[in-house]
Structure formats: C-alpha cells, structure tokens
Design a protein around this motif. Structure first.
Motif, PDB file in Angstrom:
ATOM      1  N   ALA A   1      -6.276   6.456  -1.084  1.00  0.00           N
ATOM      2  CA  ALA A   1      -5.079   5.293  -0.247  1.00  0.00           C
ATOM      3  C   ALA A   1      -4.529   5.528   0.856  1.00  0.00           C
ATOM      4  O   ALA A   1      -4.622   4.157   1.366  1.00  0.00           O
ATOM      5  N   LEU A   2      -4.886   6.990   1.600  1.00  0.00           N
ATOM      6  CA  LEU A   2      -3.920   7.050   2.894  1.00  0.00           C
ATOM      7  C   LEU A   2      -5.284   6.384   3.881  1.00  0.00           C
ATOM      8  O   LEU A   2      -4.681   6.257   4.270  1.00  0.00           O
TER       9      LEU A   2
ATOM     10  N   LYS B   1      -7.688  10.399  -5.164  1.00  0.00           N
ATOM     11  CA  LYS B   1      -7.186   8.786  -5.344  1.00  0.00           C
ATOM     12  C   LYS B   1      -5.898   8.704  -3.835  1.00  0.00           C
ATOM     13  O   LYS B   1      -6.193   7.779  -3.125  1.00  0.00           O
ATOM     14  N   ILE B   2      -5.386  10.089  -4.526  1.00  0.00           N
ATOM     15  CA  ILE B   2      -3.942   9.888  -2.834  1.00  0.00           C
ATOM     16  C   ILE B   2      -4.566   9.351  -1.974  1.00  0.00           C
ATOM     17  O   ILE B   2      -4.384   8.571  -0.882  1.00  0.00           O
ATOM     18  N   SER B   3      -5.808  10.361  -1.562  1.00  0.00           N
ATOM     19  CA  SER B   3      -6.917  10.594  -0.348  1.00  0.00           C
ATOM     20  C   SER B   3      -7.369   9.142  -0.092  1.00  0.00           C
ATOM     21  O   SER B   3      -6.779   8.755   1.199  1.00  0.00           O
TER      22      SER B   3
ATOM     23  N   ILE C   1       1.491   9.841  -5.526  1.00  0.00           N
ATOM     24  CA  ILE C   1       2.247  10.933  -5.981  1.00  0.00           C
ATOM     25  C   ILE C   1       3.274  10.578  -6.476  1.00  0.00           C
ATOM     26  O   ILE C   1       2.717  12.107  -6.936  1.00  0.00           O
TER      27      ILE C   1
ATOM     28  N   GLU D   1       0.678  -1.113  -0.169  1.00  0.00           N
ATOM     29  CA  GLU D   1       0.144  -0.537   0.050  1.00  0.00           C
ATOM     30  C   GLU D   1       0.772   1.471   0.206  1.00  0.00           C
ATOM     31  O   GLU D   1       0.473   2.363  -0.390  1.00  0.00           O
TER      32      GLU D   1
ATOM     33  N   ASN E   1       1.654   1.825  -3.797  1.00  0.00           N
ATOM     34  CA  ASN E   1       1.115   2.510  -4.275  1.00  0.00           C
ATOM     35  C   ASN E   1       0.768   3.942  -4.086  1.00  0.00           C
ATOM     36  O   ASN E   1       0.690   4.636  -4.430  1.00  0.00           O
ATOM     37  N   ILE E   2       0.792   3.764  -2.644  1.00  0.00           N
ATOM     38  CA  ILE E   2       0.336   5.101  -1.901  1.00  0.00           C
ATOM     39  C   ILE E   2       1.715   6.553  -2.781  1.00  0.00           C
ATOM     40  O   ILE E   2       1.872   7.273  -3.817  1.00  0.00           O
TER      41      ILE E   2
ATOM     42  N   PHE F   1      -4.936   2.661   3.805  1.00  0.00           N
ATOM     43  CA  PHE F   1      -3.580   2.198   4.595  1.00  0.00           C
ATOM     44  C   PHE F   1      -4.069   2.668   6.046  1.00  0.00           C
ATOM     45  O   PHE F   1      -3.820   1.495   6.672  1.00  0.00           O
TER      46      PHE F   1
END
Length: 95
Positions: free
Chosen positions: A51-52, A47-49, A19, A11, A14-15, A55
């Motif tokens: 994924a975070l 998508k970043i948010s 980024i 994960e 992926n993050i 996680f």
C-alpha cells in the motif's frame, strides 16, 4: 494532517487501517515465542508495504536513487526482482 496535502487521501485511510489492524494483532500477542511472525509478515506487513509503494507511485513521489539491497521498484520483500544484485557486488574506488 497529510490527507489534505495529497491527491489520493483514500490511500492514506487504507494504509492507516492496515497499520491499525496490525497493531491490534501485535497487542494481542502475549507470548513472543508462540507468535506467528511469518504470518504477520505475509498477511499484514507485506500489505502495508504494498500500500505504501502504491501510494508513492500514485502521488508521483520519486524513489531514492541509492544503492540499497532492496530495489526501490519492489513493493515488498517477496516481489519479483526485489533484491538489487548490484548492492552485493564489491565496488572498487580504484580505477
């Protein structure tokens, strides 16, 4: 690096990839007046948010219990019930 300290290092990869992609797009934008900010938010920042958020849940990291305008259970600004209505209600210290 953090990857050796977490249960889900994939994960993290992926993050970091998300980024890196976003940074590349930002680096290519020469004219800030012509840049598609909404597209950036919709296609990359959300998508970043997400994924975070995933996680944090996967790692069992608790959310902060503070009165904040965005719900800690929301993965991004467009999530259902993203906004915390209690934040916008005036609080009175007088009882």
């Amino acid at each position: 690096m953090i990857k050796g300290q977490v249960n889900h290092p994939g994960e993290i990869e992926n993050i970091l990839g998300l980024i890196k992609t976003t940074n590349t797009i930002l680096g290519k934008s020469a004219d800030r007046n012509q840049f598609d900010y909404l597209g950036l938010m919709d296609q990359h920042l959300n998508k970043i948010s997400d994924a975070l958020h995933q996680f944090r849940k996967s790692e069992g990291i608790p959310s902060l219990q503070v009165n904040h305008p965005i719900s800690p259970d929301a993965s991004n600004l467009f999530s259902k019930d993203a906004f915390n209505p209690d934040f916008f209600v005036p609080q009175s210290d007088k009882k």
